[in-house]
Scaffold this motif. Structure first.
Motif, PDB file in Angstrom:
ATOM      1  N   VAL A  57     -26.446  99.606   3.575  1.00  0.00           N
ATOM      2  CA  VAL A  57     -27.460  98.822   4.276  1.00  0.00           C
ATOM      3  C   VAL A  57     -27.808  97.523   3.548  1.00  0.00           C
ATOM      4  O   VAL A  57     -28.674  96.778   3.997  1.00  0.00           O
ATOM      5  N   ARG A  58     -27.146  97.263   2.410  1.00  0.00           N
ATOM      6  CA  ARG A  58     -27.522  96.086   1.629  1.00  0.00           C
ATOM      7  C   ARG A  58     -26.321  95.179   1.398  1.00  0.00           C
ATOM      8  O   ARG A  58     -25.182  95.630   1.441  1.00  0.00           O
ATOM      9  N   THR A  59     -26.626  93.903   1.101  1.00  0.00           N
ATOM     10  CA  THR A  59     -25.588  92.912   0.797  1.00  0.00           C
ATOM     11  C   THR A  59     -24.488  92.939   1.874  1.00  0.00           C
ATOM     12  O   THR A  59     -23.327  93.206   1.613  1.00  0.00           O
ATOM     13  N   MET A  64     -24.676 100.013  -1.469  1.00  0.00           N
ATOM     14  CA  MET A  64     -25.232 101.280  -1.011  1.00  0.00           C
ATOM     15  C   MET A  64     -26.672 101.467  -1.491  1.00  0.00           C
ATOM     16  O   MET A  64     -26.997 101.139  -2.627  1.00  0.00           O
ATOM     17  N   HIS A  65     -27.510 101.988  -0.624  1.00  0.00           N
ATOM     18  CA  HIS A  65     -28.849 102.430  -1.010  1.00  0.00           C
ATOM     19  C   HIS A  65     -28.848 103.952  -0.903  1.00  0.00           C
ATOM     20  O   HIS A  65     -28.576 104.490   0.162  1.00  0.00           O
ATOM     21  N   GLU A  66     -29.155 104.625  -2.010  1.00  0.00           N
ATOM     22  CA  GLU A  66     -28.923 106.067  -2.091  1.00  0.00           C
ATOM     23  C   GLU A  66     -30.101 106.911  -1.613  1.00  0.00           C
ATOM     24  O   GLU A  66     -30.067 108.132  -1.740  1.00  0.00           O
ATOM     25  N   LEU A  68     -34.267 106.740   0.710  1.00  0.00           N
ATOM     26  CA  LEU A  68     -35.129 106.106   1.705  1.00  0.00           C
ATOM     27  C   LEU A  68     -36.280 105.431   0.978  1.00  0.00           C
ATOM     28  O   LEU A  68     -36.892 106.041   0.099  1.00  0.00           O
ATOM     29  N   ASP A  69     -36.583 104.190   1.330  1.00  0.00           N
ATOM     30  CA  ASP A  69     -37.771 103.522   0.792  1.00  0.00           C
ATOM     31  C   ASP A  69     -38.887 103.671   1.814  1.00  0.00           C
ATOM     32  O   ASP A  69     -38.906 102.981   2.844  1.00  0.00           O
ATOM     33  N   ILE A  70     -39.815 104.585   1.521  1.00  0.00           N
ATOM     34  CA  ILE A  70     -40.828 104.972   2.507  1.00  0.00           C
ATOM     35  C   ILE A  70     -42.125 104.194   2.271  1.00  0.00           C
ATOM     36  O   ILE A  70     -42.701 104.229   1.182  1.00  0.00           O
ATOM     37  N   ALA A 164     -44.693  98.073  -1.507  1.00  0.00           N
ATOM     38  CA  ALA A 164     -44.928  99.365  -2.185  1.00  0.00           C
ATOM     39  C   ALA A 164     -44.325 100.508  -1.366  1.00  0.00           C
ATOM     40  O   ALA A 164     -44.484 100.575  -0.153  1.00  0.00           O
ATOM     41  N   HIS A 165     -43.609 101.388  -2.058  1.00  0.00           N
ATOM     42  CA  HIS A 165     -42.940 102.496  -1.363  1.00  0.00           C
ATOM     43  C   HIS A 165     -42.600 103.593  -2.366  1.00  0.00           C
ATOM     44  O   HIS A 165     -42.594 103.364  -3.573  1.00  0.00           O
ATOM     45  N   VAL A 166     -42.272 104.765  -1.852  1.00  0.00           N
ATOM     46  CA  VAL A 166     -41.623 105.766  -2.691  1.00  0.00           C
ATOM     47  C   VAL A 166     -40.146 105.745  -2.315  1.00  0.00           C
ATOM     48  O   VAL A 166     -39.787 105.660  -1.138  1.00  0.00           O
ATOM     49  N   HIS A 167     -39.297 105.723  -3.335  1.00  0.00           N
ATOM     50  CA  HIS A 167     -37.853 105.842  -3.110  1.00  0.00           C
ATOM     51  C   HIS A 167     -37.536 107.333  -3.194  1.00  0.00           C
ATOM     52  O   HIS A 167     -37.778 107.972  -4.215  1.00  0.00           O
ATOM     53  N   PHE A 168     -37.021 107.886  -2.092  1.00  0.00           N
ATOM     54  CA  PHE A 168     -36.802 109.326  -1.985  1.00  0.00           C
ATOM     55  C   PHE A 168     -35.317 109.635  -1.788  1.00  0.00           C
ATOM     56  O   PHE A 168     -34.679 109.048  -0.919  1.00  0.00           O
TER      57      PHE A 168
HETATM   58 ZN   LIG Z   1     -34.910 102.551  -2.809  1.00  0.00          ZN
END
Ligand SMILES: [Zn+2]
Length: 332
Positions: A57-59, A64-66, A68-70, A164-168
């Motif tokens: 989902v990036r670049t 790869m983004h491993e 979810l940024d919630i 601000a998010h939690v990376h899950f």
């Molecule tokens: Zn993340």
């Protein structure tokens, strides 16, 4: 009956429908709402929310983004995130990093779960603080608060308040001999997190897990979910013993034609997850090379190329150095 209905209602209020194993790690449930993506995910700086989802989902699809940024839902008067972060399922604390400067994940926590017989780890990153009394080996209940959301990281570019998010993450552990492998192939490089180094964690898409679980209800089975990944490629490895086979026997197929196992044919998804392993007889393993590329699903590569595990040279597909590196760790 009435009591059952109340239990169901209570469970729904707490972000989990009756019988669901995996719970969302915060009160943000917009992932289940039509058009809710924008309210659930946080994109990278200046990019749309889709860059906060899992995968390529990036670049322009090449990074790869491993997880979810919630997105955060609750803030204090200074605008800092204060959402409680909750365990996705019953589990055991296996790792806590409170040394913010040692990771781009900042403060983070990893829990171990066994779901439908499959060992799976959940990871929660960029935390403001991990609950003070938590330590490795402690059991937690699904839905139990384990931390407060924050925006910690050791990267030069800080996570802004509005992002601000939690990376899950939901991860498989590739090899519990990671330390020895790393010392051999990364001589002189620091490994601050032991087995919990990101290179040793193989992520699966939590969004797909949550949606499949919600759609299938009680029929959802995590082992089946993993076995239904889309194949990127198949490889053939020599060797009949490596930790993944013991850790994830649910992904190993039986092959009654095999008398003496000489190696395994392994299906990998785009992220490199070895979700199906079929034993091959010694007589079938002709090549002396430790790993052979058997086939590539070109349509899947076109959709999800970002892990760069394989590449096409002229008309021939081959494993990249990254691909070989992954198999080296897997089979070490
Ligand atoms: Zn993340």
């Amino acid at each position: 009956m009435a009591r059952f209905r109340i239990a169901v209602l209570l469970a729904m209020v707490c972000g989990v429908a009756a019988g669901e194993v995996f719970r969302l790690p915060t009160a943000n449930e917009a992932i289940f709402e039509r058009g809710g993506g924008e309210r659930f995910f946080v994109g990278t700086a200046g990019k749309p929310w889709t860059s906060g989802a899992f995968g390529c989902v990036r670049t322009e699809g090449w990074q790869m983004h491993e997880g979810l940024d919630i997105r955060c839902l609750q803030r204090d008067r200074r605008g800092e995130p204060i959402d409680p972060v909750m365990a996705t399922a019953d589990g055991v604390v296996v790792y806590i990093n409170r040394r913010t400067g040692l990771s781009n994940y900042g403060n983070y926590i990893i829990l171990r779960h066994v779901i439908n017989g499959i060992e799976i780890y959940s990871l929660y990153a960029h935390l403001k603080e991990v609950r003070a009394d938590l330590k490795s080996g402690q059991t937690v209940k699904g839905g139990e608060t384990i931390a407060m959301m924050g925006r910690t990281s050791n990267t030069a570019q800080v996570i802004s308040k509005d992002r601000a998010h939690v990376h899950f993450e939901l991860d498989f552990l590739v090899n519990d001999r990671f330390g020895a492998w790393y010392r051999k192939y990364h001589k002189g490089e620091r490994n601050d997190h032991g087995d919990w180094n990101g290179q040793n964690l193989m992520a699966v898409d939590p969004q797909a897990v949550f949606l499949a679980q919600r759609a299938q209800g009680p029929a959802f089975n995590f082992a089946t979910f993993v076995r239904q990944q889309t194949e990127l490629c198949r490889i053939l490895v020599r060797g009949s013993e490596f930790p993944w086979l013991k850790r994830y026997p649910g992904f190993v197929r039986t092959n009654s034609a095999v008398q003496t196992i000489g190696g395994y044919e392994i299906a990998l998804n785009f992220a490199g997850l070895p979700y199906e392993l079929t034993p091959r007889d010694v007589s079938e393993i002709k090549s002396k090379v430790p790993v052979q590329l058997v086939s590539v699903n070109e349509a899947e590569y076109a959709r999800n190329p970002c892990r760069r595990l394989v590449t096409k040279r002229g008309s021939r597909w081959e494993l990249t150095v990254r691909g070989q590196n992954l198999i080296s760790l897997l089979t070490y």
